[in-house]
Each structure stands twice: as structure tokens, then as C-alpha cells.
Scaffold this motif. Structure first.
Motif, mmCIF file in Angstrom:
data_model
loop_
_atom_site.group_PDB
_atom_site.id
_atom_site.type_symbol
_atom_site.label_atom_id
_atom_site.label_comp_id
_atom_site.label_asym_id
_atom_site.label_seq_id
_atom_site.Cartn_x
_atom_site.Cartn_y
_atom_site.Cartn_z
ATOM 1 N N TRP A 275 0.574 -1.620 -0.020
ATOM 2 C CA TRP A 275 0.103 -0.055 0.316
ATOM 3 C C TRP A 275 0.636 1.313 -0.179
ATOM 4 N N VAL A 276 1.712 1.181 0.673
ATOM 5 C CA VAL A 276 2.736 2.617 1.004
ATOM 6 C C VAL A 276 3.821 2.237 -0.069
ATOM 7 N N VAL A 277 4.151 1.027 -0.649
ATOM 8 C CA VAL A 277 5.313 1.546 -1.343
ATOM 9 C C VAL A 277 4.867 1.667 -3.297
ATOM 10 N N LEU A 278 3.847 0.416 -3.318
ATOM 11 C CA LEU A 278 3.186 0.108 -5.270
ATOM 12 C C LEU A 278 2.167 1.215 -5.364
ATOM 13 N N GLY A 279 1.629 1.630 -4.235
ATOM 14 C CA GLY A 279 -0.142 2.291 -4.198
ATOM 15 C C GLY A 279 -0.673 0.828 -4.487
ATOM 16 N N GLU A 280 -1.266 0.396 -3.689
ATOM 17 C CA GLU A 280 -2.357 -0.400 -4.439
ATOM 18 C C GLU A 280 -3.242 -0.549 -3.098
ATOM 19 N N THR A 281 -4.148 0.140 -3.530
ATOM 20 C CA THR A 281 -6.145 -0.112 -2.701
ATOM 21 C C THR A 281 -5.727 -1.724 -1.311
ATOM 22 N N ASP B 234 -2.966 -7.540 -7.240
ATOM 23 C CA ASP B 234 -2.666 -7.357 -5.796
ATOM 24 C C ASP B 234 -1.141 -8.080 -5.294
ATOM 25 N N VAL B 235 -0.481 -7.467 -4.765
ATOM 26 C CA VAL B 235 0.677 -8.242 -3.551
ATOM 27 C C VAL B 235 -0.336 -8.929 -2.755
ATOM 28 N N ALA B 236 -1.085 -8.433 -2.018
ATOM 29 C CA ALA B 236 -1.873 -8.750 -0.542
ATOM 30 C C ALA B 236 -2.957 -9.879 -1.661
ATOM 31 N N LEU B 237 -3.962 -9.668 -2.149
ATOM 32 C CA LEU B 237 -3.768 -10.918 -3.119
ATOM 33 C C LEU B 237 -3.123 -12.438 -3.131
ATOM 34 N N SER B 238 -2.066 -11.926 -3.657
ATOM 35 C CA SER B 238 -1.687 -13.324 -3.995
ATOM 36 C C SER B 238 -0.260 -13.951 -2.700
ATOM 37 N N ASN B 239 -0.048 -12.652 -2.370
ATOM 38 C CA ASN B 239 0.460 -13.618 -0.569
ATOM 39 C C ASN B 239 -0.261 -13.542 0.229
ATOM 40 N N LEU B 240 -1.674 -14.242 0.282
ATOM 41 C CA LEU B 240 -2.566 -14.078 0.795
ATOM 42 C C LEU B 240 -3.251 -15.614 0.969
ATOM 43 N N ILE B 241 -2.735 -16.188 -0.521
ATOM 44 C CA ILE B 241 -3.308 -17.402 -0.854
ATOM 45 C C ILE B 241 -2.049 -18.298 -0.941
ATOM 46 N N THR B 242 -0.943 -17.635 -1.646
ATOM 47 C CA THR B 242 0.450 -18.978 -1.454
ATOM 48 C C THR B 242 0.129 -19.543 0.485
ATOM 49 N N LEU B 243 0.708 -18.352 1.133
ATOM 50 C CA LEU B 243 0.373 -18.425 2.090
ATOM 51 C C LEU B 243 -0.208 -19.407 3.018
ATOM 52 N N SER B 244 -1.660 -19.917 3.002
ATOM 53 C CA SER B 244 -2.770 -20.316 3.115
ATOM 54 C C SER B 244 -2.211 -21.507 3.222
ATOM 55 N N THR B 245 -0.898 -22.593 3.625
ATOM 56 C CA THR B 245 -0.529 -23.211 2.959
ATOM 57 C C THR B 245 -1.424 -24.543 4.383
ATOM 58 N N PRO B 246 -1.711 -23.629 5.609
ATOM 59 C CA PRO B 246 -2.204 -24.594 6.340
ATOM 60 C C PRO B 246 -3.420 -25.437 6.457
ATOM 61 N N LEU B 247 -4.275 -24.808 5.207
ATOM 62 C CA LEU B 247 -5.880 -24.860 4.515
ATOM 63 C C LEU B 247 -5.782 -26.025 4.034
ATOM 64 N N LEU B 248 -4.350 -26.252 3.105
ATOM 65 C CA LEU B 248 -4.321 -27.727 2.111
ATOM 66 C C LEU B 248 -3.122 -28.195 3.355
ATOM 67 N N VAL B 249 -1.978 -28.062 4.161
ATOM 68 C CA VAL B 249 -1.554 -29.254 5.064
ATOM 69 C C VAL B 249 -2.000 -29.975 5.472
ATOM 70 N N ILE B 250 -2.682 -29.452 6.883
ATOM 71 C CA ILE B 250 -2.855 -29.963 7.677
ATOM 72 C C ILE B 250 -4.216 -31.202 7.665
ATOM 73 N N PRO B 251 -4.547 -30.875 6.296
ATOM 74 C CA PRO B 251 -5.966 -31.764 6.453
ATOM 75 C C PRO B 251 -5.238 -32.802 5.222
ATOM 76 N N CYS B 252 -4.785 -33.234 4.406
ATOM 77 C CA CYS B 252 -3.774 -33.935 3.911
ATOM 78 C C CYS B 252 -3.254 -34.478 5.352
ATOM 79 N N GLY B 253 -2.144 -33.614 6.070
ATOM 80 C CA GLY B 253 -1.604 -34.492 7.056
ATOM 81 C C GLY B 253 -1.734 -35.423 7.656
#
Length: 319
Positions: free
Chosen positions: A117-123, A268-287
Motif C-alpha cells: 500500500w505504501v510502496v506500490l500504491g495498491e488499494t 495485487d501483492v495482498a491477494l497473491s501473498n494471502l493465497i500462497t501462504l494459506s498452506t495450513p488450509l491444505l497441509v493439515i487435512p492432507c497430513g
């Protein structure tokens, strides 16, 4: 497919590969030291990415252009994620335990959104900010283990004694501060994502970006690792299955990084980062299903998963 949804698809592919990588590392770490496994994984990162880049150049029949600004940003991203972020996270695991360290890590999307938001001016509207916070709470709920927030007593007294010395080094003071370790790791990954987002928008070369990042991280590790000279001997005596698992981890992690970097071109960085770091959503059920149901799927886990899905969906649709 519109550019926005193509970016979402790339980030989702990165999520799947990052999640698979966590499961592979979990098995590999039982057979091989993490330090040796990391070096093997990053080595494969470089080799596999170089092969993909060579294939791209052969098929395209043209060059890839050049941007010194993007090169520096890609290298900065690699330094902050592959080396610095990993150092903070591993020290946090030693200091706090894996559960508490992981709770700190889920705050990274929030830091990334604020920096972008500060550096790239994302909404960063109230709706998007609310979706990010909601998702972070969902991830924390998935990863929370009862007793995690209790103050740990074991494995900390020696560090406390070192940090209390009048001339204690900066490294010793950092290792003694759980807040600095947790926040530092989260910030490092966030800065890495923003740097890569700025780079890919200036120069659309995700393969080069991933290669530069992995090279920078490996170089820093080689320079600053005290036991780098023992790596060759370690490989010769290492468990073969453990080696193969970390080699597979290298392919998975660099493929995920390529998709993650490429997605930053379209969303946006916010959306991409939020999706890619949601690994617990898949890791815990798969584990739970893959490892003889050793992981516990409580009502808290399901509630957290629902919160993550709702938060990501809201952020995806609120453009």
C-alpha cells in the motif's frame, strides 16, 4: 481467462505446490538434517530453474530483455526470503517451538499488504483490509495448538544468559527476543513479496526472477553458514530416501516460487501473498489422511478453514 483470474490461478497453483512441499519436508526432515536438506533443495532450485529458462529461450527463439532495477529487486527478494526469512523462522522455532513460530508467520500477508500500500500504491480499502485480517485470524486458528502461548522455559535459559551480558552481540539479542524473531521473519517474507511484485511488473521474467532469488539465497547461506565445509561429507553418508525427498522439495519449491512471482504480474501483492501462504488450509487435512491421522482435525480447524476461504474469496472479488 481474464488477467485477474489468471493471476489467481497461478497463486492457487503455488499454494498447492507449497503445501505439497511442506509435506515432503516433513518426511525428509525425519531422515536428513534441515541444513543439509536446505542446501540440496536450493541447489535443485537453481538447476531446475536454469533448465526451464534454457527451454524457454530455445522455444521462444528470442531474448528475454533486461532490467537492472528488476534484477536488484529479484535479488533483494531472494535475500529476504531464501536466507533472512529462513534464518528468523528457524531461530524462532528453536526459541519458541514450531507452533508459536508458525502463528507469527501468518501475519506476513498483513505486513505485505501494508508495505505494498505504501510502496506500490495498491488499494487497501476497509473491505480488503477486513478480509486480510479475517483470513489471518483464520490461519492462526488453524495453526493454534493449546498451550502455544505459554512462556517456554526449556531451551531458553542459555540464550537469556547470553543476551543479558553487557556486550552481547546483536545476533544474541535477536535470538533472545521472541517478538523480534517472530516479527522479523514475518516482515522479511513480506518485504520479499513486495520486492518481487515491483520487479515482475517492471520486467515480466518470472523464471529469471526465481533463479536470481535462489542464487542470492544460496550465496548468502554459503558465505555465512559455519558448517558449509561438511556438506560434501554429509551427502555421502546421508540417508538416500531423505536426499531424494529434499531433491523433490527443490523442484516443488522453485515451481511454486515461479508461479507465485508470475501471479504478482496480474494481481495485487495482498491477494497473491494471502493465497500462497494459506498452506495450513491444505497441509493439515492432507497430513491427517496421509500420515496415519496423527494430525488432529478439531472444530477449531474447520472453523479456521472456513474463515480463510471466506477472507480469500472476499479479497479476490473486491477489486
Amino acid at each position: 481467462m481474464t488477467p485477474h483470474w489468471f493471476g489467481v490461478a497461478l497463486a492457487s497453483a503455488a499454494l498447492c505446490m507449497f503445501s505439497a512441499n511442506v509435506l515432503v519436508i516433513k518426511q525428509g526432515s525425519e531422515r536428513l538434517s534441515l541444513n543439509l536438506g536446505f542446501l540440496l533443495s536450493v541447489g535443485v532450485n537453481l538447476l531446475f530453474c536454469a533448465l526451464l529458462l534454457a527451454g524457454q529461450l530455445m522455444l521462444s527463439g528470442s531474448g528475454i530483455g533486461w532490467s537492472w532495477r528488476a534484477v536488484c529487486l529479484f535479488m533483494l527478494g531472494g535475500a529476504f526470503s531464501t536466507y533472512l526469512g529462513r534464518w528468523f523462522f528457524f531461530e524462532a522455532v528453536v526459541r519458541m517451538g514450531s507452533a508459536k513460530a508458525s502463528l507469527f508467520q501468518v501475519s506476513s500477508p498483513g505486513f505485505a499488504a501494508l508495505i505494498a500500500w505504501v510502496v506500490l500504491g495498491e488499494t487497501l480499502s476497509p473491505v480488503r483490509l477486513g478480509a486480510i485480517v479475517f483470513t489471518i485470524f483464520g490461519l492462526a486458528l488453524i495453526g493454534y495448538v493449546p498451550g502455544t502461548l505459554a512462556r517456554p522455559r526449556h531451551q531458553t535459559q542459555a540464550l537469556d544468559a547470553v543476551a543479558a551480558r553487557p556486550r552481547a552481540s546483536l545476533s544474541a539479542r535477536l535470538k533472545a527476543s521472541t517478538l523480534m524473531l517472530g516479527t522479523g521473519g514475518s516482515m522479511a517474507y513480506a518485504i520479499s513479496t513486495v520486492a518481487r511484485g515491483a520487479a515482475i511488473r517492471d520486467w515480466n521474467a518470472p523464471l529469471v526472477g526465481a533463479l536470481l532469488g535462489a542464487s542470492t539465497g544460496l550465496l548468502l547461506h554459503v558465505v555465512f553458514s559455519p558448517d558449509i565445509r561438511t556438506i560434501a561429507a554429509g551427502v555421502r553418508t546421508a540417508d538416500r530416501r531423505g536426499v531424494m525427498l529434499f531433491l523433490a522439495s527443490g523442484v516443488l519449491s522453485i515451481s511454486a516460487q515461479i508461479c507465485s512471482i508470475w501471479s504478482l504480474r496480474y494481481v495485487d501483492v495482498a491477494l497473491s501473498n494471502l493465497i500462497t501462504l494459506s498452506t495450513p488450509l491444505l497441509v493439515i487435512p492432507c497430513g491427517y489422511y496421509l500420515f496415519e491421522k496423527k494430525e488432529i482435525l478439531s472444530s477449531r480447524t474447520w472453523m479456521g478453514g472456513a474463515m480463510v476461504l471466506a477472507g480469500v474469496a472476499t479479497l479476490t472479488l473486491s477489486r
